[in-house]
Every structure is written in C-alpha cells, then in structure tokens.
Design an enzyme around this catalytic site. Structure first.
Site, mmCIF file in Angstrom:
data_model
loop_
_atom_site.group_PDB
_atom_site.id
_atom_site.type_symbol
_atom_site.label_atom_id
_atom_site.label_comp_id
_atom_site.label_asym_id
_atom_site.label_seq_id
_atom_site.Cartn_x
_atom_site.Cartn_y
_atom_site.Cartn_z
ATOM 1 N N GLY A 62 -1.458 -1.886 6.125
ATOM 2 C CA GLY A 62 -1.139 -2.970 7.049
ATOM 3 C C GLY A 62 -1.814 -4.239 6.611
ATOM 4 C CE LYS A 63 -3.489 -10.868 9.069
ATOM 5 N NZ LYS A 63 -3.484 -11.697 10.288
ATOM 6 N N GLY A 64 -4.753 -6.179 5.660
ATOM 7 C CA GLY A 64 -6.057 -5.777 5.157
ATOM 8 C C GLY A 64 -7.219 -6.328 5.948
ATOM 9 C CB THR A 70 -0.926 0.082 1.237
ATOM 10 O OG1 THR A 70 -1.377 -1.204 1.561
ATOM 11 C CG2 THR A 70 -2.082 0.981 0.962
ATOM 12 N NE ARG A 83 -6.084 -9.673 0.711
ATOM 13 C CZ ARG A 83 -5.349 -8.634 1.110
ATOM 14 N NH1 ARG A 83 -4.763 -7.860 0.218
ATOM 15 N NH2 ARG A 83 -5.213 -8.358 2.386
ATOM 16 C CB ILE A 84 -11.127 -7.418 -2.507
ATOM 17 C CG1 ILE A 84 -11.407 -7.617 -4.013
ATOM 18 C CG2 ILE A 84 -11.360 -5.970 -2.103
ATOM 19 C CD1 ILE A 84 -12.814 -7.263 -4.449
ATOM 20 N N GLY A 85 -8.450 -6.506 -0.624
ATOM 21 C CA GLY A 85 -8.005 -6.085 0.710
ATOM 22 C C GLY A 85 -8.740 -4.838 1.165
ATOM 23 C CG ASP A 86 -6.711 -2.276 3.921
ATOM 24 O OD1 ASP A 86 -5.943 -3.161 3.500
ATOM 25 O OD2 ASP A 86 -6.323 -1.132 4.209
#
Lengths: 327, 318
Positions: B236-238, B185, B213-216
């Site tokens: 960070g971690k989505g 990111t 996969r979709i993250g934040d």
C-alpha cells in the site's frame, strides 16, 4: 500530566578500561546536551524541536559516533544515517548514506516536513539536501584521526576472526575461543568498538513525545550497510504513549523491532514505561547487546541496557537529573 | 495445523471495471505463483525457500510492480527493494536501491545469510550482488512501456503536488494518476506443517518517487515481518505502513494482546488511514488471512485442508 522529561544517550557498550578523562569528557558533553534540552523545554519548545536541537549538538561534537566523529566504513569513508519521529500523528523522517550533510538529523526532519516520503537514502538524499540548502561539508570533516586508528584495529581484529568470507571451521581455532572471553560488541573487542549512535527522547509540558537517533554506523561496516538508527520501529519510535531511541548491535535491534516493542507492550500489554523497557531488554534481544532510553507521555523517564555500560543522561521537570556510564 | 500460503501482487485503488486485458494476466500470474508455492510446500521445501521462490516468480512477471515491471522514479529509472525474514530464527535480510539485480528478493536472502549485516543499499548492495555472482542485467530490462506511460501520466497530473519545494500537506500527496500508481509490491508468506514461518516482500516502489526514496517493503516490521506467531507481508502506501509498523503490529497484537491472526490483521488494517494498506498473513497453526482497506488487492491463498482462492476486490464485489 507529569511535566516534561528528557533523556539523551551517546551509545551503549563501553570499554571498561576507557581512561577516566575520556569518561569525564563524555559526562560533560551529556550534561551540556541535557541542559540545552532543559532550557528549550523551559522555554516551551515542542518535543520534536528539542530532540532535533539536542541531537544536532551531539552530532557536531566529535566525541560520539555521529556527524563529526562518525565511525568509518571498510573504505575509510563516512556514511551517516538518522531518523526522527513525532509522537503526535506519528510523523517520521529518515535518511541513510549521507556523506556531506553536517547534521543528518535535520535532514531527516526535512524529509518528514518537506518531502512526500518518509525515508531518503544515498545520492537521492544528498540531492535533496542540496535542494533544501542545508549546511554541507567535505567528507573529511567527519573523519577524526582517532577513528582512522580504530578502523585499522578493527580490520586487524576482523581479518583474523570475523571475516564472514572465511569458512566456518576457522571459528573453532583457539584464537576465536580466546576472543570469546573478551568483552565484545558486534563481533569486535570492546576496546576497538565505537559505541553506535546518539539519541534523544523528550516529552514536553503538553505531553507530546518525540524521538531522534543519529549515527555513523558500525566501524568497518560494508559500504551501503543500513543499521537500526534510521529504521522507524527499530532504532527510533514515538507515539502518543512514549518515545524511544535505541543503540547497540543494530542487527539485534532490527530483529527485535526494539523501539516499537517498548511502545507495543505498553499499548497492548498495559505495562508501565520502566516495566516495558525492562521487558524488551530481557525478553526481546535474544543474544544481542543493546541499550535504550525512553520517556512516557506522563513525564516518566527510563533507560535500560544489557551490555557493558551506556553513555546516558536524563532529567525531568520535578528536578531529577542524572548522568551515567555504568550500571 | 498444516501448511498454508498466501501471496499478493499489491493493494490499491483498483478500478472495479478493470479492463480484461489488464485483469486476466494478473489473475493468471497469481494462479501460476500459487501453484508453484503449493507444489514446493507439498515437496517439503522450507517456508523460507518457498517465499523466496514465489516472490522471484512474481518479480519476473511484468504485470506486477517488482523486478521486471517495476514502476519508475522521477528520473525514469528503476530502484528496487526487498526483504525476507525467517520466523523461527528471526533472521532477516533487506536491500534497497537496486538497479541491475534480476531478483531483488534473492539478494536480500544473501544479505541475511552471507553478510554480518541485515540491510544493504544502493551502490554497496550492487557491489555485493556482483561479489556474490547473482544474475544482473541492464536496467532497461526492468522498464516496461506501460510504466513509461504511467510515469508520464503521473508527472503530468502531479507536477505541482509532488514537488516538495512549496509547503504541502502530506496526506494529500501522490494522488493516483491512473488509479493504479499506488499498487506497488509483491509478497508471499508461508507456514509449513511444523509451524515454521517466513515472509518475503519485493517492490519497485512508488510511481514518480524521488530518487533515493525508501518505502516500507525493506523495513523489517513495516512491510515485512515473521516470528514464531505469524508471517506478514504488507502493501500500500509506504509512508502509512512505516508509521503504523504494520507487519510487526499484527504479530505484536497476537503476542502481547492474545488476539487471533484474523483479529490482529483486522485491528491493524483498521488502524491505518483508509485506502492505504493491505496485508497477507499466515499463523503458526496454519490459518491464513488477507485484508485490505483499499478498493482491492491482487491476492491468492491456499491451505493444506484444500481451501484455495484468488481475488482482487472485496468479497461480494464482482
């Protein structure tokens, strides 16, 4: 602890001229789904299992816009999406762009339980579905004759008034002015609007909350369009205070982070559930039209909407039960 | 009051003894992007234009995980995502699953401005990109040798943990292969002298992520958010950032609980699991804050009153 409570919805924004027999069909389906959830709650099923069970039933019935009966994309195909959230631990799973999965909500649950991620979409989500062995059907299964007709009407309505590629001055034509006097949702006359989304929220006897939402999306949507239903915090949200499922104009719901905002005003502003629902519907939607259902961990149930009607039903352990379409 | 800007190049487990040849190009990239952003604000560009401009520059920089330099999926491909939001109107746009678009953030802006929707993904987003005539390239442009090696390393280390067939405990997954695989990111937030706010975030996602996969990052309210109070970009971690609705919560704490920007950011970063989140934020009154509960976060900020900083680890370290 106030006992269990449950609410279901089949979308917000109803044509006031919807034939009475269609209204009755909708009420019967909502009642059947409520009863299904109530028996599961009486058998001490956890909230997360109950919301999945009820939404599966809503997806399987062709009446509402999710699973079979989903609204069609501009290409006449079905692209479904869904999300689920467990208030306990705020675990969540979401899927978008499904074309063959019979019950999107159950795939969202598997993303939550069996993948390292929270959200899978399109071909990757379909590959995951095959790997998990969930029930798959041909895309045709989801398409109803009625929705083919609705797509045609939506295209006719949109090609004149709502095509975003047409330069702005066309909005000033008298046709557009006339259309503003007609009830609309998402830029479509309400008679061709397919209420977006089904959803269920539950608090079980232990005070655990869960929410699930599923949809075919917006009639005549662009291929690849993602709405609010799979977005955690927008269409679906659950925490240790409450669970919320929203429906209506997806873009307005996303901008308002509507589901999370119900929980946030309870958490940060100290409002009660119904107060919180009223507050976000009144203050957070701007010009957008939407509705939502919610339960709190102490067994309250609430709903709210600022559009013309919402298909909904709710019940709680103390014997309260209600199914309604209008205000 | 006055303008302010902050930008980041990802938060994560950044080794305190990070080699000079990996540290310096990133510090240089942050400095370069900050200068571009400051110059644009001084030239009275709107915050929305500024955050897009700066994130484009970060995307073009191969040492950050977005655009060129994006990390790779399990299949060795690139799938990029981004979102942008204007605080004044709360208009927003988002994209996921891009494979050929040079600047994902600019496509997100076009979704916001030229479609009736907010969020387009995968083939539909690529088709929209072609229709809009944005710059596209062969997917190989985005793949750097460093990321090919990183994927190989991640797959060797994680073959068992990341395979979702056996039951697994979510919290224990995706251990960082080289201490940097979670650094994903880039983002930028800006406010002008009139209190107009905007936020933009872009990413290649997570090393060895599942296809689809979709993250934040593209999720409005999770990785990116702006309203009339503040603009926030998270990294960070989505999965933690999604369930924490991190970016919206910073704004919600200011709006509903009356906290200041710094208090709100600290509260949110504290409330998500340690080692999973960092964020940058600016308020309508020109405050800026950059907080993280990871080892480090590549970050930079500047305000109209002359304050300017570039950092990687917590103050006092290195």
């Amino acid at each position: 602890m106030g006992g269990w409570a449950i609410a279901v919805h089949g979308g917000a924004g109803i044509d006031p001229n919807l034939p009475v027999e269609r209204q009755e069909e909708a009420k019967q389906l909502l009642t059947r789904c409520l009863n299904l959830g109530i028996s599961a709650l009486r058998s001490h099923c956890p909230a997360i299992d109950v919301v999945e069970l009820v939404v599966r039933e809503l997806e399987t019935d062709p009446l509402f816009n999710s699973g079979r009966g989903s609204a069609l994309t501009e290409h006449g195909t079905v692209e479904m999406e869904a999300s689920i959230m467990d208030g306990k631990g705020r675990r969540c799973g979401a899927v978008s762009g499904l074309t063959t999965v019979k019950n999107p909500i159950s795939l969202a649950r598997l993303v939550m339980d069996k993948s390292p991620h929270s959200y899978l979409a399109f071909s990757g989500a379909e590959a995951f579905a095959r790997q998990q062995g969930v029930e798959l059907v041909d895309n045709e299964y989801f398409i109803t004759e009625e929705n083919k007709g609705m797509l045609k009407q939506a295209k006719e309505a949109k090609s004149i008034l709502f095509d975003y590629r047409i330069p702005l001055p066309s909005k000033e034509t008298c046709a557009a002015a006339a259309a503003e006097n007609v009830l609309q949702m998402n830029g479509l006359p309400i008679s061709v609007y397919a209420p977006e989304t089904v959803g269920c929220v539950v608090v079980d006897g232990k005070g655990n909350c869960a929410a699930a939402t599923s949809t075919g999306g917006l009639m005549n949507k662009m291929t690849g369009r993602i709405g609010d239903s799979p977005i955690i915090g927008s269409g679906t949200y659950a925490c240790d205070l409450c669970a919320v499922s929203c429906t209506g104009e997806g873009e307005a719901i996303i901008r308002a982070t509507l589901a999370r905002d119900v929980a946030a005003v309870m958490e940060y502003k100290g409002l009660g559930l119904q107060e919180a629902v009223n507050f976000v519907i009144k203050e957070k939607l701007d010009e957008g039209k939407a509705g939502l259902i919610a339960v709190s961990s102490n067994g309250e149930v609430a709903c709210g909407f600022n559009c013309n009607g919402m298909f909904r039903g709710c019940a709680s352990e103390n014997g309260f039960m209600e199914v309604g379409l209008w205000e | 009051m006055g303008w302010a800007i902050a930008l980041h190049g990802g938060a994560g487990d950044i080794a305190l003894n990070l080699e000079t040849e990996r540290r310096e190009p990133r510090e240089e990239g942050l400095r370069h992007c900050l200068e571009i952003g400051v110059a644009a604000l001084k030239a009275n560009k709107s915050p929305l234009d500024v955050v897009e401009l700066v994130v484009r520059e970060l995307e073009n920089h191969p040492h950050f995980n977005a655009g060129r330099g994006s990390v790779l999926t399990r299949n060795g491909t690139v799938e990029m995502e981004a979102s942008i939001m204007d605080g004044r109107t709360k208009k927003c746009g988002a994209v996921s699953g891009l494979t050929t678009v040079v600047n994902a953030i600019s496509l997100a802006r076009l979704v916001m401005e030229n479609t009736p929707h907010i969020y387009l993904a995968f083939d539909g987003a690529e088709a929209f990109a072609r229709e809009q005539g944005v710059e596209t390239v062969d997917s190989s442009y985005f793949v750097t040798p460093e990321n090919v090696a990183r994927l190989k390393q991640a797959q060797e280390a994680n073959r068992v943990q990341v395979d979702y067939t056996p039951p697994l405990q979510k919290e224990e997954q995706i251990p960082p292969a080289d201490g940097e695989s979670q650094i994903g990111t880039v983002g930028c937030v800006a406010v002008d002298g009139n209190g107009n706010l905007a936020a933009a975030t872009s990413t290649g996602g997570l090393v060895n992520k599942m296809v689809g996969r979709i993250g934040d990052t593209p999720i409005v309210g999770a990785g990116n958010y702006a309203n009339s109070y503040c603009a926030v970009s998270a990294t960070g971690k989505g999965e933690s950032i999604i369930r924490g609705t991190v970016a919206r919560d910073v704004a919600a704490l200011m709006e509903f609980k009356g906290l200041t920007l710094k208090e709100a950011a600290a509260y949110v970063v504290e409330s998500v699991p340690k080692g999973t989140c960092g964020l940058i934020a600016v308020s309508a009154t020109g405050e800026v804050t950059m907080q993280f509960n990871t080892t480090g976060m590549f970050r930079a900020s500047a305000t109209e009153d002359g304050h300017s900083e570039i950092g990687i680890w917590h103050p006092g370290q290195c």
